[in-house]
Write an enzyme that holds these catalytic residues in place. Structure first.
Site, PDB file in Angstrom:
ATOM      1  N   GLU A  18      -4.601  11.661  -1.577  1.00  0.00           N
ATOM      2  CA  GLU A  18      -4.796  10.415  -2.308  1.00  0.00           C
ATOM      3  C   GLU A  18      -6.041   9.731  -1.794  1.00  0.00           C
ATOM      4  O   GLU A  18      -6.282   9.660  -0.586  1.00  0.00           O
ATOM      5  CB  GLU A  18      -3.589   9.489  -2.151  1.00  0.00           C
ATOM      6  CG  GLU A  18      -3.734   8.192  -2.922  1.00  0.00           C
ATOM      7  CD  GLU A  18      -2.463   7.348  -2.901  1.00  0.00           C
ATOM      8  OE1 GLU A  18      -2.492   6.235  -3.446  1.00  0.00           O
ATOM      9  OE2 GLU A  18      -1.443   7.815  -2.333  1.00  0.00           O
ATOM     10  N   LYS A  39      -6.585  15.997 -10.344  1.00  0.00           N
ATOM     11  CA  LYS A  39      -6.871  14.655  -9.830  1.00  0.00           C
ATOM     12  C   LYS A  39      -6.604  13.663 -10.950  1.00  0.00           C
ATOM     13  O   LYS A  39      -7.226  13.725 -12.013  1.00  0.00           O
ATOM     14  CB  LYS A  39      -8.313  14.565  -9.353  1.00  0.00           C
ATOM     15  CG  LYS A  39      -8.714  13.190  -8.858  1.00  0.00           C
ATOM     16  CD  LYS A  39     -10.064  13.212  -8.160  1.00  0.00           C
ATOM     17  CE  LYS A  39      -9.965  13.874  -6.809  1.00  0.00           C
ATOM     18  NZ  LYS A  39     -11.198  13.742  -6.018  1.00  0.00           N
ATOM     19  N   GLU A 143     -11.004  28.039   5.503  1.00  0.00           N
ATOM     20  CA  GLU A 143     -10.723  28.711   6.771  1.00  0.00           C
ATOM     21  C   GLU A 143     -11.823  29.692   7.153  1.00  0.00           C
ATOM     22  O   GLU A 143     -12.043  29.962   8.331  1.00  0.00           O
ATOM     23  CB  GLU A 143      -9.375  29.440   6.680  1.00  0.00           C
ATOM     24  CG  GLU A 143      -8.184  28.481   6.566  1.00  0.00           C
ATOM     25  CD  GLU A 143      -6.862  29.218   6.479  1.00  0.00           C
ATOM     26  OE1 GLU A 143      -6.880  30.467   6.475  1.00  0.00           O
ATOM     27  OE2 GLU A 143      -5.808  28.557   6.413  1.00  0.00           O
TER      28      GLU A 143
END
Length: 675
Positions: A18, A39, A143
């Protein structure tokens, strides 16, 4: 909202974030069966029709281009009261989380992340899109070390009110450019400034400006000089510090003028840590000069004209009393209420005249002071130069060179300790007092020198992709050395075959690791097609197209006419990867008429003609011969036990069977009768 389906397609699964303007959900696209990020704008931003119209147009414009370092926008839509953007789902952390977890980042990583962010901005700017809200929260780190910039659509759409909207500041004050804070029209260089702030935070672990409110922070962006990164963290290379300072110059003309420029310098630093970043020289604006008095009326008129077209301030458009950075006077700022900037009131004509006279007076005083300075300066400088010297630049030099330089200036050189560093052993890391400081001769200059790079275990890069190997090398403090390629039958294309130094050995941080990457097999392969149910000719053509060839062909008889000529076996199964020009053997069916059924001829000789006929009929044979059924067969045309086709005719010869005559009684012997 969980479980809601937007656009009859995107099912919201879980909330994953958020922000100030929107809530982000993980969703599943039912049409393409993949996970995406959705979104949804908060309701308070959906009431402004103009804002929403620009939001949709700009989001659509952002979706028109793509880049590996930009989070792709897939779709924009409205579902009832919900305005949403569908984006690529990125697994990883925000750059802000990475900074919070690690504090300052290694310089190599700062440069690498900076390059990727600059690449994203270069692509966006090339397509006419200004981000306007570059900050670590809007930068995602996967990652594998790949950086992706997000929130392009929202940032561009906010241009409807620049950085203001209904008296509320939109954006992040810590990363504002001065022109954003002033409410001026911005260009691509505002993104360069924000990128510089992000680089500053990555390198030092701190923000350059902080305060109690967004307004106080914004004012610091406008007014206060920035503390150099090297003053906060001494082991930051000078060229990285200079690059950051150049990116966050308050005047846009002094910054990097494009993302391409800063990207070039970042790449140069990555390949050459000693690369020098030239700095802007602002001294030319400080020279004492003779100039005409300023006409306040004209100046005011020009400002008014500018304000009419750019009447934005930190709080909004009100059309009357507005903050103009050119008219701002520091004395008019109330420290007790940092949420308010007092506007400058209109002056009367008398006041303007007084100001004009005061300006002329100040001008005369400055000329006098300048003349006095010219008269006194030579003697003052001559006296002071004998007693004071400036500490030269010695950080980055070897201990021996630094000592020679310092002692030649009449100062005392002292090593105050060693610290671990990726710099060579004995290199000066920090100077106390700082370089450029004026000190008296015979003063002591303390330095901290490097104890040498830390030795760490070299990782095993075998079978990793080149990108994965490069990320692991840099993350462990090494440098990517020479990358070569060669053919290999064992390692798949693009993976590391071997490395130098070898895995498991120890090496100093900062050393290079060379890798050899597989180009795949030197032998060219082809995939075997499916030949079943093809004819031999068809198979030959298909194999030729696949750079293979037809091998031995074997014919197998069949009485099923529908299978005639069709292949039912191939020596290499379909889908197999084989060397080009490999021969594939096949077997196919060949139709042949079925042969008649054969039977063994019985031995009819000695049988009656009637019995022979019955036996022959039961076997599908025919007996031909004249005579009565009771007649005995004496011979047959086909020898017994011979295999013949059914329906074969066998000729026989017969003889009449003689009827037996009754025996006559023997006559008695006359002699016996006489007796």
């Amino acid at each position: 909202m969980i479980g809601t389906i937007l656009g009859s397609r995107y099912e919201l699964i879980e909330k994953i974030g958020e922000g100030g303007m929107a809530i982000v959900y993980k969703a599943k696209c039912r049409l393409l069966n993949r996970y995406v990020a959705v979104k949804i704008l908060k309701e308070q931003y959906t009431s402004n029709i103009e804002f929403m119209d620009k939001f949709r147009k700009e989001a659509a414009a952002t979706a028109s281009f793509s880049h590996n370092n930009i989070v792709n926008i897939f779709d924009v839509g409205v579902e009832g009261k919900y305005n949403y953007i569908v984006m690529e789902l990125v697994e990883g952390k925000t750059l802000k989380q990475v900074i919070c977890e690690n504090g300052s980042l290694p310089c190599d990583q700062v440069v690498e992340f900076g390059i990727q962010i600059a690449q994203a901005l270069e692509c966006a700017h090339r397509n006419g899109v200004i981000h306007r809200d570059i900050k670590p929260h809007n930068i995602l780190v996967k990652e594998d070390g790949v950086v992706k910039v997000t929130d392009f659509g929202i940032a561009k759409a906010s241009n409807s009110d620049t950085i203001t909207h209904t008296t509320k500041v939109i954006g992040s004050a810590h990363y504002f450019s001065p022109e954003q804070a002033k409410g001026k029209v911005v260009d691509f260089r505002t993104d360069i400034y924000s990128l510089g702030i992000v680089l500053y935070e990555m390198a030092t672990g701190k923000l350059p400006f902080d305060g109690d409110s967004p307004v106080s922070i914004a004012l610091k962006h406008i007014q206060e000089p920035v503390v150099p990164p090297t003053a906060i963290k001494y082991d930051i290379p000078l060229n990285i510090s200079n690059l950051i300072l150049k990116a966050i110059e308050k005047e846009p003309i002094k910054r990097y003028q494009s993302a391409t420029e800063i990207l070039h310098d970042l790449r140069q630093i990555r390949s050459n840590i000693s690369y020098n970043i030239p700095q802007n020289n602002g001294d030319t604006e400080e020279f004492t000069r003779i100039m005409s008095p300023i006409n306040i009326d004209e100046d005011k008129s020009s400002k008014t004209s500018y304000e009419d077209s750019n009447n934005y301030n930190l709080y909004g458009k009100d059309g009357e009393e507005e903050y103009d950075e050119e008219e701002y006077d520091e004395e008019e700022y109330d420290d007790d209420d940092d949420e308010e900037i007092k506007p400058r009131k209109k002056r009367s004509k008398n006041k303007k005249m007084k100001l004009l006279l005061a300006s002329i007076g100040i001008f005369i005083v400055l000329i006098g002071a300048f003349a006095i300075t010219l008269t006194m300066k030579p003697s003052t400088d001559a006296g002071s130069s004998k007693k004071e010297v400036k500490i030269p630049q010695i950080v980055g030099k070897s201990e021996e060179n630094a000592k020679t330089i310092i002692e030649e200036l009449g100062l005392v050189f002292k090593v105050d300790g060693e610290e671990k560093s990726d710099k060579p052993k004995g290199e000066v890391l920090k100077c106390i007092p700082n370089e450029g400081t004026t000190v008296k001769k015979k003063s002591e200059v303390k330095v901290i020198v490097s104890s040498g790079p830390e030795e760490v275990t070299v990782p095993d890069l075998g079978n990793l992709s080149l990108q994965e190997a490069q990320n692991q090398i840099t993350n462990m403090g090494f440098k990517v050395g020479k990358v070569t390629e060669e053919n290999n039958e064992t390692y798949s294309e693009g993976t590391v075959i071997r490395q130098n130094p070898q895995p498991g050995t120890t090496a100093k941080k900062g050393e290079s690791i060379d890798v050899v990457v597989s180009k795949g097999s030197a032998v060219k392969y082809s995939q075997t097609p499916d030949l079943i149910n093809m004819t031999v000719d068809e198979a030959s053509n298909v194999l030729s197209a696949a750079n293979l060839k037809l091998g031995a062909t074997t014919e197998v008889s069949t009485t099923d006419k529908s299978r005639d000529g069709k292949i039912f076996y191939q020596s290499v199964s379909s889908g197999s990867k084989v060397n080009e020009q490999t021969a594939v053997d096949v077997k196919y069916y060949k139709y042949k008429e079925p042969e008649p059924e054969k039977v063994s001829v019985p031995y009819f000789v000695g049988m009656t003609l009637g019995d022979a006929k019955n036996l022959a009929n039961s076997l599908g044979l025919n007996i031909s011969g004249s005579g009565e059924d009771s007649d005995i067969i004496e011979s047959q045309s086909i020898q017994a036990e011979t295999k013949v086709n059914k329906g074969e005719n066998i000729s026989v010869t017969v003889k009449k069977q003689e009827q037996e005559k009754p025996e006559k009684p023997e006559k008695p012997d006359e002699g016996e009768n006489q007796q």
